[in-house]
Design a protein around this motif. Structure first.
Motif, PDB file in Angstrom:
ATOM      1  N   LYS A 107       7.443   3.506   6.387  1.00  0.00           N
ATOM      2  CA  LYS A 107       7.056   4.889   6.037  1.00  0.00           C
ATOM      3  C   LYS A 107       5.707   5.000   5.357  1.00  0.00           C
ATOM      4  CE  LYS A 107      11.138   6.206   7.454  1.00  0.00           C
ATOM      5  NZ  LYS A 107      11.269   6.754   8.819  1.00  0.00           N
ATOM      6  N   VAL A 108       5.140   3.896   4.881  1.00  0.00           N
ATOM      7  CA  VAL A 108       3.854   3.910   4.182  1.00  0.00           C
ATOM      8  C   VAL A 108       2.975   2.807   4.765  1.00  0.00           C
ATOM      9  CG1 VAL A 108       2.659   3.668   1.967  1.00  0.00           C
ATOM     10  CG2 VAL A 108       4.910   4.776   2.055  1.00  0.00           C
ATOM     11  N   CYS A 109       1.699   3.158   5.016  1.00  0.00           N
ATOM     12  CA  CYS A 109       0.778   2.190   5.606  1.00  0.00           C
ATOM     13  C   CYS A 109      -0.583   2.310   4.938  1.00  0.00           C
ATOM     14  CB  CYS A 109       0.646   2.456   7.110  1.00  0.00           C
ATOM     15  SG  CYS A 109      -0.596   1.440   7.949  1.00  0.00           S
ATOM     16  N   ILE A 136      -0.782  12.555   6.221  1.00  0.00           N
ATOM     17  CA  ILE A 136       0.579  12.794   5.755  1.00  0.00           C
ATOM     18  C   ILE A 136       1.399  13.532   6.808  1.00  0.00           C
ATOM     19  CG2 ILE A 136       1.991  13.768   3.910  1.00  0.00           C
ATOM     20  CD1 ILE A 136       0.046  11.656   2.919  1.00  0.00           C
ATOM     21  N   GLY A 137       2.591  13.013   7.104  1.00  0.00           N
ATOM     22  CA  GLY A 137       3.541  13.702   7.968  1.00  0.00           C
ATOM     23  C   GLY A 137       4.792  14.048   7.191  1.00  0.00           C
ATOM     24  N   PHE A 144      -2.724   5.688   4.646  1.00  0.00           N
ATOM     25  CA  PHE A 144      -3.834   5.848   3.708  1.00  0.00           C
ATOM     26  C   PHE A 144      -4.982   4.956   4.161  1.00  0.00           C
ATOM     27  CE2 PHE A 144       0.145   6.785   1.690  1.00  0.00           C
ATOM     28  CZ  PHE A 144      -0.104   7.980   1.028  1.00  0.00           C
ATOM     29  N   GLU A 145      -6.204   5.503   4.128  1.00  0.00           N
ATOM     30  CA  GLU A 145      -7.321   4.785   4.734  1.00  0.00           C
ATOM     31  C   GLU A 145      -8.641   5.111   4.048  1.00  0.00           C
ATOM     32  OE1 GLU A 145      -7.560   6.197   8.773  1.00  0.00           O
ATOM     33  OE2 GLU A 145      -7.880   8.270   8.142  1.00  0.00           O
ATOM     34  N   THR A 168      -4.321   7.056  -4.036  1.00  0.00           N
ATOM     35  CA  THR A 168      -3.469   8.122  -3.492  1.00  0.00           C
ATOM     36  C   THR A 168      -2.164   7.556  -2.937  1.00  0.00           C
ATOM     37  OG1 THR A 168      -4.749   8.026  -1.421  1.00  0.00           O
ATOM     38  CG2 THR A 168      -5.349   9.721  -3.013  1.00  0.00           C
ATOM     39  N   MET A 169      -2.209   6.323  -2.409  1.00  0.00           N
ATOM     40  CA  MET A 169      -0.985   5.684  -1.942  1.00  0.00           C
ATOM     41  C   MET A 169      -0.027   5.438  -3.112  1.00  0.00           C
ATOM     42  SD  MET A 169      -0.519   2.049   0.067  1.00  0.00           S
ATOM     43  CE  MET A 169      -0.815   1.073  -1.415  1.00  0.00           C
ATOM     44  N   LEU A 170      -0.555   4.965  -4.223  1.00  0.00           N
ATOM     45  CA  LEU A 170       0.276   4.731  -5.410  1.00  0.00           C
ATOM     46  C   LEU A 170       0.903   6.034  -5.905  1.00  0.00           C
ATOM     47  CD1 LEU A 170      -1.997   2.193  -7.331  1.00  0.00           C
ATOM     48  CD2 LEU A 170       0.268   1.704  -6.360  1.00  0.00           C
ATOM     49  N   GLU A 171       0.142   7.117  -5.857  1.00  0.00           N
ATOM     50  CA  GLU A 171       0.702   8.408  -6.242  1.00  0.00           C
ATOM     51  C   GLU A 171       1.818   8.809  -5.286  1.00  0.00           C
ATOM     52  OE1 GLU A 171      -3.369  10.318  -8.205  1.00  0.00           O
ATOM     53  OE2 GLU A 171      -2.828  10.766  -6.116  1.00  0.00           O
ATOM     54  N   HIS A 172       1.610   8.550  -3.995  1.00  0.00           N
ATOM     55  CA  HIS A 172       2.601   8.908  -2.981  1.00  0.00           C
ATOM     56  C   HIS A 172       3.921   8.167  -3.185  1.00  0.00           C
ATOM     57  CE1 HIS A 172       4.024  10.215   0.994  1.00  0.00           C
ATOM     58  NE2 HIS A 172       4.413   8.965   1.195  1.00  0.00           N
ATOM     59  N   ILE A 173       3.833   6.892  -3.591  1.00  0.00           N
ATOM     60  CA  ILE A 173       5.059   6.109  -3.798  1.00  0.00           C
ATOM     61  C   ILE A 173       5.551   6.218  -5.244  1.00  0.00           C
ATOM     62  CG2 ILE A 173       4.549   4.547  -1.898  1.00  0.00           C
ATOM     63  CD1 ILE A 173       3.625   2.459  -3.924  1.00  0.00           C
TER      64      ILE A 173
END
Length: 338
Positions: free
Chosen positions: A64-66, A250-251, A257-258, A284-289
């Protein structure tokens, strides 16, 4: 701390170099992560795989996260953009790009702090092209109510949560009265549910001029795919260039994240790459998780490194190597309590 499993695409060109900086920085932060490393693009071709292959898709679907480093897309020939294909496959409808000054980097503007919400799956980027004759080609612009509505809601929800009282919607609805007109009309309808947020309407050509004159006037910008791509690069130039800008795709249940810059094969392996954009993607990935504390530390540590020109890479006008940047970043991270 929660254990995370994240798909990792190291990319090509400078991709592997800046990816290693991110992996080491996240390790210094103490993130409990298992990397699921997958191949895409040119690297996949070199290993006898399709540029987008089943192991890659299965990994992203499962995790779910890349985190994705830059991938080369041939210009005018060869395979289509892997980035675009991944966005379409996983219906990653929201491309979100924060654009903000770093205090240590001198630019013509000092108060840039905006975020672009770009619809990520249709418009000209739908790839509906046809050769009518050897001397005539057509590209079809696709705008739908459903997809416009969900990116508009994403932008308004963000503004609501951040207590931002204005959103700027960017179109060319005076000329493309049907397609861009639909995007504008749908956005207006969504805005009715947020009466405390003012909807400002600007044409894309005027928006370009306004951003290079008074960028401090803007905070949340909402637009379609092509305009969002162009405005994102323009806005990056206001704060120091693409080497500093990340993008989130984001879906409903998958996020990629790139870094938004290219693979820069001309400097690959020379230790000249600036890892900031991919590091910002890690924030932003860390915030997302929901690793908010680690995100805060990483973001502050990046700012600290960039406050000293000794650690500026070549694209920022400095002489620091990628390794020197990484070493300093990990040192700064180590000064924080977690």
């Amino acid at each position: 701390m929660k254990k995370h499993k994240i798909t990792l695409i190291k990319g090509d060109g400078i991709g592997p170099e800046i990816t290693q900086v991110c992996v080491d920085a996240l390790d210094a932060l103490g993130l409990d992560v298992s990397w699921d490393i997958q191949k895409a693009g040119l690297e996949a071709l070199d290993h006898g795989l399709d540029v987008i292959n089943d192991p890659l898709l299965e990994s992203i679907s499962k995790n779910k996260v890349c985190l994705k480093a830059p991938l080369t897309t041939p210009i005018g020939q060869g395979f289509r953009s892997v980035n675009v294909a991944l966005r379409k496959h996983f219906d990653l409808f929201a491309n979100i790009r924060p654009i903000k000054n770093n205090k240590g980097i001198k630019t013509k503007f000092e108060d840039v702090d905006l975020i672009i919400f770009r619809e990520n799956t249709e418009d000209i980027y739908a790839g509906l092209e046809k050769m009518i004759s050897p001397i005539e080609a057509h590209s079809i612009k696709v705008i739908t109510k459903e997809k416009t509505e969900r990116i508009a809601k994403k932008a308004f929800e963000y503004a609501h949560k951040q207590e931002i009282d204005k959103i700027t919607v960017v179109t060319k609805a005076n000329i493309m009265k049907l397609s861009d007109g639909l995007f504008l009309d749908v956005t207006r309808n969504v805005a009715k549910n947020y009466p405390h947020i003012y909807l400002e309407e600007i044409l894309v050509d005027n928006m370009c001029m306004q951003l290079v004159m008074t960028p401090e006037k803007y905070n949340v910008i909402l637009t379609s795919n092509l305009y969002g791509d162009i405005l994102s690069d323009l806005a990056a130039g206001l704060v120091g260039g693409l080497g500093l800008i990340s993008g989130s795709n984001i879906g409903e249940d998958v996020a990629i994240f790139e870094a938004v810059h290219g693979s820069a094969p001309d400097i690959s392996g020379k230790g000249l790459a600036n890892p900031t954009a991919l590091l910002k993607a890690c924030v932003t990935m860390l915030e997302h998780i929901e690793e908010y504390k680690l995100a805060e530390i990483l973001d502050a540590s990046i700012d600290t490194v960039l406050s000293d020109s000794k650690y500026f890479t070549k694209d920022l006008g400095g002489r620091a190597s990628t390794q020197a940047y990484k070493t300093r970043l990990c040192e700064v991270i180590g000064t924080y309590d977690r």
